[in-house]
Design a protein around this motif. Structure first.
Motif, PDB file in Angstrom:
ATOM      1  N   THR A   1       0.831  -1.210   0.000  1.00  0.00           N
ATOM      2  CA  THR A   1       0.000   0.000   0.000  1.00  0.00           C
ATOM      3  C   THR A   1       0.856   1.246   0.000  1.00  0.00           C
ATOM      4  O   THR A   1       0.615   2.192  -0.758  1.00  0.00           O
ATOM      5  CB  THR A   1      -0.937  -0.007   1.229  1.00  0.00           C
ATOM      6  OG1 THR A   1      -1.793  -1.140   1.169  1.00  0.00           O
ATOM      7  CG2 THR A   1      -1.777   1.268   1.266  1.00  0.00           C
ATOM      8  N   HIS A   2       1.887   1.260   0.837  1.00  0.00           N
ATOM      9  CA  HIS A   2       2.760   2.427   0.927  1.00  0.00           C
ATOM     10  C   HIS A   2       3.547   2.652  -0.358  1.00  0.00           C
ATOM     11  O   HIS A   2       3.751   3.797  -0.777  1.00  0.00           O
ATOM     12  CB  HIS A   2       3.726   2.266   2.103  1.00  0.00           C
ATOM     13  CG  HIS A   2       3.095   2.510   3.426  1.00  0.00           C
ATOM     14  ND1 HIS A   2       3.729   2.258   4.627  1.00  0.00           N
ATOM     15  CD2 HIS A   2       1.876   2.987   3.767  1.00  0.00           C
ATOM     16  CE1 HIS A   2       2.934   2.566   5.634  1.00  0.00           C
ATOM     17  NE2 HIS A   2       1.805   3.017   5.138  1.00  0.00           N
ATOM     18  N   MET A   3       3.981   1.584  -0.982  1.00  0.00           N
ATOM     19  CA  MET A   3       4.762   1.755  -2.207  1.00  0.00           C
ATOM     20  C   MET A   3       3.930   2.387  -3.313  1.00  0.00           C
ATOM     21  O   MET A   3       4.433   3.184  -4.108  1.00  0.00           O
ATOM     22  CB  MET A   3       5.342   0.413  -2.642  1.00  0.00           C
ATOM     23  CG  MET A   3       6.418  -0.075  -1.670  1.00  0.00           C
ATOM     24  SD  MET A   3       7.246  -1.564  -2.205  1.00  0.00           S
ATOM     25  CE  MET A   3       8.207  -0.955  -3.577  1.00  0.00           C
ATOM     26  N   ASP A   4       2.642   2.063  -3.346  1.00  0.00           N
ATOM     27  CA  ASP A   4       1.750   2.695  -4.323  1.00  0.00           C
ATOM     28  C   ASP A   4       1.423   4.125  -3.916  1.00  0.00           C
ATOM     29  O   ASP A   4       1.482   5.039  -4.748  1.00  0.00           O
ATOM     30  CB  ASP A   4       0.453   1.880  -4.457  1.00  0.00           C
ATOM     31  CG  ASP A   4       0.671   0.536  -5.138  1.00  0.00           C
ATOM     32  OD1 ASP A   4       1.676   0.401  -5.860  1.00  0.00           O
ATOM     33  OD2 ASP A   4      -0.148  -0.374  -4.930  1.00  0.00           O
ATOM     34  N   SER A   5       1.095   4.309  -2.643  1.00  0.00           N
ATOM     35  CA  SER A   5       0.660   5.630  -2.167  1.00  0.00           C
ATOM     36  C   SER A   5       1.775   6.653  -2.188  1.00  0.00           C
ATOM     37  O   SER A   5       1.535   7.831  -2.482  1.00  0.00           O
ATOM     38  CB  SER A   5       0.105   5.518  -0.741  1.00  0.00           C
ATOM     39  OG  SER A   5      -0.975   4.625  -0.682  1.00  0.00           O
ATOM     40  N   PHE A   6       3.005   6.219  -1.882  1.00  0.00           N
ATOM     41  CA  PHE A   6       4.116   7.161  -1.736  1.00  0.00           C
ATOM     42  C   PHE A   6       5.147   7.032  -2.863  1.00  0.00           C
ATOM     43  O   PHE A   6       6.278   7.489  -2.729  1.00  0.00           O
ATOM     44  CB  PHE A   6       4.790   6.948  -0.378  1.00  0.00           C
ATOM     45  CG  PHE A   6       3.872   7.145   0.797  1.00  0.00           C
ATOM     46  CD1 PHE A   6       3.234   8.356   0.994  1.00  0.00           C
ATOM     47  CD2 PHE A   6       3.642   6.117   1.701  1.00  0.00           C
ATOM     48  CE1 PHE A   6       2.375   8.557   2.074  1.00  0.00           C
ATOM     49  CE2 PHE A   6       2.782   6.298   2.789  1.00  0.00           C
ATOM     50  CZ  PHE A   6       2.143   7.523   2.969  1.00  0.00           C
ATOM     51  N   THR A   7       4.721   6.421  -3.985  1.00  0.00           N
ATOM     52  CA  THR A   7       5.572   6.266  -5.178  1.00  0.00           C
ATOM     53  C   THR A   7       6.990   5.815  -4.818  1.00  0.00           C
ATOM     54  O   THR A   7       7.971   6.502  -5.082  1.00  0.00           O
ATOM     55  CB  THR A   7       5.621   7.564  -6.008  1.00  0.00           C
ATOM     56  OG1 THR A   7       6.092   8.646  -5.202  1.00  0.00           O
ATOM     57  CG2 THR A   7       4.256   7.892  -6.569  1.00  0.00           C
ATOM     58  N   ILE A   8       7.069   4.655  -4.188  1.00  0.00           N
ATOM     59  CA  ILE A   8       8.345   4.090  -3.750  1.00  0.00           C
ATOM     60  C   ILE A   8       8.740   2.952  -4.695  1.00  0.00           C
ATOM     61  O   ILE A   8       7.984   1.992  -4.861  1.00  0.00           O
ATOM     62  CB  ILE A   8       8.240   3.574  -2.306  1.00  0.00           C
ATOM     63  CG1 ILE A   8       7.960   4.745  -1.358  1.00  0.00           C
ATOM     64  CG2 ILE A   8       9.502   2.849  -1.885  1.00  0.00           C
ATOM     65  CD1 ILE A   8       7.582   4.322   0.047  1.00  0.00           C
ATOM     66  N   PRO A   9       9.913   3.015  -5.320  1.00  0.00           N
ATOM     67  CA  PRO A   9      10.320   1.971  -6.280  1.00  0.00           C
ATOM     68  C   PRO A   9      10.846   0.696  -5.635  1.00  0.00           C
ATOM     69  O   PRO A   9      10.728  -0.396  -6.205  1.00  0.00           O
ATOM     70  CB  PRO A   9      11.407   2.651  -7.089  1.00  0.00           C
ATOM     71  CG  PRO A   9      11.993   3.660  -6.156  1.00  0.00           C
ATOM     72  CD  PRO A   9      10.853   4.135  -5.305  1.00  0.00           C
ATOM     73  N   GLY A  10      11.479   0.824  -4.472  1.00  0.00           N
ATOM     74  CA  GLY A  10      12.064  -0.350  -3.831  1.00  0.00           C
ATOM     75  C   GLY A  10      12.130  -0.178  -2.331  1.00  0.00           C
ATOM     76  O   GLY A  10      12.353   0.932  -1.838  1.00  0.00           O
ATOM     77  N   ALA A  11      11.909  -1.259  -1.601  1.00  0.00           N
ATOM     78  CA  ALA A  11      11.942  -1.204  -0.139  1.00  0.00           C
ATOM     79  C   ALA A  11      12.331  -2.560   0.411  1.00  0.00           C
ATOM     80  O   ALA A  11      12.203  -3.588  -0.269  1.00  0.00           O
ATOM     81  CB  ALA A  11      10.587  -0.771   0.419  1.00  0.00           C
ATOM     82  N   VAL A  12      12.807  -2.553   1.656  1.00  0.00           N
ATOM     83  CA  VAL A  12      13.193  -3.800   2.307  1.00  0.00           C
ATOM     84  C   VAL A  12      12.935  -3.673   3.797  1.00  0.00           C
ATOM     85  O   VAL A  12      12.971  -2.569   4.350  1.00  0.00           O
ATOM     86  CB  VAL A  12      14.691  -4.111   2.038  1.00  0.00           C
ATOM     87  CG1 VAL A  12      15.601  -3.156   2.812  1.00  0.00           C
ATOM     88  CG2 VAL A  12      15.027  -5.560   2.336  1.00  0.00           C
ATOM     89  N   ILE A  13      12.635  -4.810   4.418  1.00  0.00           N
ATOM     90  CA  ILE A  13      12.368  -4.805   5.855  1.00  0.00           C
ATOM     91  C   ILE A  13      12.919  -6.074   6.476  1.00  0.00           C
ATOM     92  O   ILE A  13      12.938  -7.140   5.841  1.00  0.00           O
ATOM     93  CB  ILE A  13      10.838  -4.695   6.135  1.00  0.00           C
ATOM     94  CG1 ILE A  13      10.562  -4.620   7.647  1.00  0.00           C
ATOM     95  CG2 ILE A  13      10.072  -5.838   5.497  1.00  0.00           C
ATOM     96  CD1 ILE A  13       9.105  -4.316   7.976  1.00  0.00           C
ATOM     97  N   SER A  14      13.411  -5.955   7.700  1.00  0.00           N
ATOM     98  CA  SER A  14      13.783  -7.135   8.479  1.00  0.00           C
ATOM     99  C   SER A  14      13.323  -6.915   9.917  1.00  0.00           C
ATOM    100  O   SER A  14      13.410  -5.799  10.444  1.00  0.00           O
ATOM    101  CB  SER A  14      15.289  -7.406   8.421  1.00  0.00           C
ATOM    102  OG  SER A  14      16.035  -6.348   8.975  1.00  0.00           O
ATOM    103  N   ILE A  15      12.809  -7.981  10.516  1.00  0.00           N
ATOM    104  CA  ILE A  15      12.341  -7.955  11.902  1.00  0.00           C
ATOM    105  C   ILE A  15      13.021  -9.100  12.641  1.00  0.00           C
ATOM    106  O   ILE A  15      13.107 -10.227  12.121  1.00  0.00           O
ATOM    107  CB  ILE A  15      10.812  -8.108  11.985  1.00  0.00           C
ATOM    108  CG1 ILE A  15      10.118  -6.976  11.196  1.00  0.00           C
ATOM    109  CG2 ILE A  15      10.335  -8.092  13.443  1.00  0.00           C
ATOM    110  CD1 ILE A  15       8.613  -7.156  11.074  1.00  0.00           C
ATOM    111  N   VAL A  16      13.520  -8.817  13.837  1.00  0.00           N
ATOM    112  CA  VAL A  16      14.152  -9.858  14.649  1.00  0.00           C
ATOM    113  C   VAL A  16      13.448  -9.951  15.998  1.00  0.00           C
ATOM    114  O   VAL A  16      12.832  -8.991  16.464  1.00  0.00           O
ATOM    115  CB  VAL A  16      15.654  -9.572  14.870  1.00  0.00           C
ATOM    116  CG1 VAL A  16      16.385  -9.468  13.537  1.00  0.00           C
ATOM    117  CG2 VAL A  16      15.869  -8.290  15.687  1.00  0.00           C
ATOM    118  N   LYS A  17      13.540 -11.111  16.607  1.00  0.00           N
ATOM    119  CA  LYS A  17      12.929 -11.327  17.922  1.00  0.00           C
ATOM    120  C   LYS A  17      13.665 -12.468  18.615  1.00  0.00           C
ATOM    121  O   LYS A  17      13.934 -13.507  18.018  1.00  0.00           O
ATOM    122  CB  LYS A  17      11.446 -11.661  17.791  1.00  0.00           C
ATOM    123  CG  LYS A  17      10.703 -11.784  19.129  1.00  0.00           C
ATOM    124  CD  LYS A  17       9.214 -12.012  18.897  1.00  0.00           C
ATOM    125  CE  LYS A  17       8.455 -11.987  20.219  1.00  0.00           C
ATOM    126  NZ  LYS A  17       8.764 -13.155  21.060  1.00  0.00           N
TER     127      LYS A  17
END
Length: 648
Positions: free
Chosen positions: A62-78
């Motif tokens: 949703t954010h990539m469409d709404s905020f015109t973002i070409p590339g993103a990455v995420i990592s979560i640790v626990k």
């Protein structure tokens, strides 16, 4: 997003684009909601991998469409392990190369400072650096001036309380790889920033201070900054897709993510930006899964697997408050800044350059870490939305009402109203001009503080001495007062590293807008008088005629100079402004000097007009007002360092 956060995000974005790139031993009590070791009832299960993946996918797409973002990455640790990692969009649109969380290298800008601060703490635990010693003790190739009796210490650098002004116009970044790597020592000596307040007094986020810390790492360890971080952090943690080298080394170049801007309905490739001699403040390029290793090491007090980058006591010291604007608000740790997110104590750092936005959040008590990075578009809004959604889902809290306060506190609300400016700003160079657009205005509305207007108005109620809380929300604002009770500073609970101070009259944008507006009207009247009254002017004696013509010339030049200020100075591309001084700016700076010359002559003719009684009384008054307007406009250019070539 509340109006307060919207405005602050916009102002921070302005400061970030201008300057590139962005803390006591034991934790102290806060008025904010207490940290809870267990989530509120209704919290989603973070260990449900399927639900977590669907939740993050929905937000990111949703954010990539709404905020015109070409590339993103995420990592979560626990709990010492990677919990989730995924790439979105493309690392290279031209060849449709998808983002890979393991190998795609995102530029993390100021988040690099966490590597610098970790390196410093390694040397602290080895006894090679004393947090409270004069930094000049460790510097071999330059000396910080003794502007104040108190020396700058490493603790001051790590909490951004060293007292440096900020700078960057013309030299903060470069897009020319031929200028690299660039000596940290030579860069800091060439662009030495002025000390503008005693150390330890107030926080003011500083790229210069972080770069100075990186230089000390070099000169104490005997290794280059790049080699030290590679050997003692990346290699130790097994971070194979991580570097602080610029440009990215050849072996990693195939994995570097391209930065983009949105232009004419499509993503346009932009040249890579480099920090050069300021690399300890922002040269890092890292993959999401390698940042997961770094997050786990800090969450486990320095340990990752069988390797260790910090001793437990050193890590705990680094993660504890070292400077607080107000003990009731989140403070600055040694390198990390604190946040209160739904009652959870979070230690964090972000980074932004013209092409990339990055955020890193650690929740030590929950053993959770979150890293996210974007390669273009409005990554700031996206990261803020992601973090809010994450904590609302997994650590929801009930909205609390503002506690009752005494009538005495509500009676004093008016004194907090006014204009505030960030402590992070420039005083000495042309950079100062840009801070005029990043001021914050607060109004008193009854017994509340008001921010914004209309439907976006946000109210804050007093809940304690010098402390306000958002009505219907959890955000808090703290203030400082002097011995007489006069308000001097303000801090937002989510911006501990960058408080604000009262804006004096000559720094207030409203004052200058009003002065320039009135002056503009008078300049136009002088120009129109030359046209409307041309027949009468022709019959005047030559001295009077020349005086009127000069008035029109000075008025036209003043208007042209103001227009050029908007078109040339404010119209400069971000990379152009930070990477060099264009010829157009050099030429533009002649205009205010010419205006001063015309103003001096105009004032002289004004005096002569009164002495010799040129024109009628209303005519002389009008001429005087035009001359004063020229003087006021000249003062504007002088005050904002646009009179002459004031480059850092």
């Amino acid at each position: 997003m509340s109006p307060l956060i919207k405005k602050v995000v916009a102002l921070i974005a302005l400061l970030t684009l201008l300057f590139g790139g962005a803390w006591m031993f034991a934790p102290q009590t806060r008025a904010a909601a207490p940290v809870s070791s267990t989530p509120e009832r209704g919290a989603a299960d973070l260990n449900d991998a399927t639900a977590l993946s669907a939740f993050i996918d929905d937000i990111m797409k949703t954010h990539m469409d709404s905020f015109t973002i070409p590339g993103a990455v995420i990592s979560i640790v626990k709990d010492g392990k990677p919990l989730f990692a995924k790439g979105y969009g493309h690392s290279d649109i031209a060849v449709s190369k998808p983002v890979d969380p393991e190998t795609s290298l995102f530029r993390i800008a100021s988040t690099t400072k966490l590597f610098t601060w970790t390196a410093v703490m390694q040397l602290v635990e080895q006894g090679k650096i004393d947090l409270d010693a004069d930094v000049n003790t460790y510097l071999k190739t330059l000396t910080i001036p003794q502007t104040y009796p108190q020396p700058i210490t490493m603790r001051h650098l790590m909490t951004h309380t060293a007292g440096f002004e900020e700078g960057g116009v013309g030299y903060q970044i470069t897009t020319d790889s031929q200028k690299l790597p660039g000596s940290i020592s030579d860069t800091l000596a060439k662009h030495m920033l002025k000390r503008v307040r005693p150390p330890g007094e107030m926080a003011a986020y500083s790229n210069y201070g972080a770069s100075l810390a990186g230089l000390i790492v070099e000169e104490v360890s005997g290794l280059s900054y790049n080699d030290y971080v590679q050997t003692h952090i990346f290699d130790t943690l097994g971070m194979k897709y991580a570097t602080v080298h610029e440009p990215v080394p050849a072996r990693l170049q195939p994995f570097a993510v391209t930065g983009y801007s949105w232009e004419n309905g499509r993503f346009a490739t932009k040249p890579a930006t480099y920090e050069g001699g300021f690399r300890p403040a922002g040269s890092g390029t890292v993959s999401a899964l390698d940042m997961a290793r770094f997050m786990i090491a800090h969450l486990q007090n320095g340990q990752y697997g069988s390797n260790r980058i910090l001793k437990p006591e050193t890590a705990r010291l680094m993660h504890s408050p070292a400077f607080q604007f107000d003990p009731r608000l989140p403070g600055m740790d040694l390198g990390f800044y604190e946040l209160n997110m739904n009652g959870q104590r979070v230690i964090s750092h972000g980074g932004a350059d013209p092409l990339f936005i990055t955020e890193l959040y650690l929740v030590p008590e929950q053993q959770i870490g979150l890293f996210v990075s974007y390669s273009g578009g409005d990554g700031g809004a996206a990261s803020e939305g992601l973090s809010k959604a994450f904590f609302d889902r997994y650590f929801p809290v009930r909205e609390g009402s503002v506690p009752p306060v005494s009538a005495e506190l509500e009676k004093d609300v008016e004194k907090y109203a006014g204009s505030y400016q960030f402590t992070r700003r420039n005083h000495s160079h042309i950079d100062k001009f840009f801070s005029m657009m990043s001021q914050f205005n607060i109004k008193a509305s009854g017994n509340r503080l008001s921010l914004g207007s209309g439907a976006e108005q946000q109210l804050y109620a007093p809940i304690g001495p010098n402390l306000f809380q958002e009505v219907g929300g959890a955000h808090q604002i703290g203030f400082r007062t002097d011995s007489s009770g006069k308000v001097t500073h303000m801090a937002l609970d989510f911006l501990s590293y960058m408080p604000l101070e009262r804006t004096p009259l000559l720094d207030r944008s409203q004052f200058w807008y009003a002065l320039l507006g009135i002056s503009g009207i008078l300049f136009l009247s002088a120009l129109s008088a030359l046209v409307v009254c041309r027949r009468r002017i022709k019959t005047m004696p030559k001295p009077q005629k020349r005086a009127i013509v000069l008035s029109a010339v000075a008025s036209g030049w003043a208007l042209a100079t103001c227009v050029a200020t908007v078109v040339i100075v404010l119209g400069m591309d971000t990379m152009e402004r930070l990477s060099g001084i264009p010829l157009s700016l050099h030429l533009y700076l002649v205009m205010p000097l010419v205006l001063v010359g015309l103003t001096i002559v105009l004032i002289g003719l004004c005096i002569l007009g009164w002495v010799r009684r040129y024109w009628t009384l209303p005519g002389r008054v009008h001429y005087t007002l035009v001359a004063l307007s020229a003087a006021g406009t000249s003062l504007f250019f002088y005050h904002w360092n646009l009179l002459g070539w004031h480059f850092g």
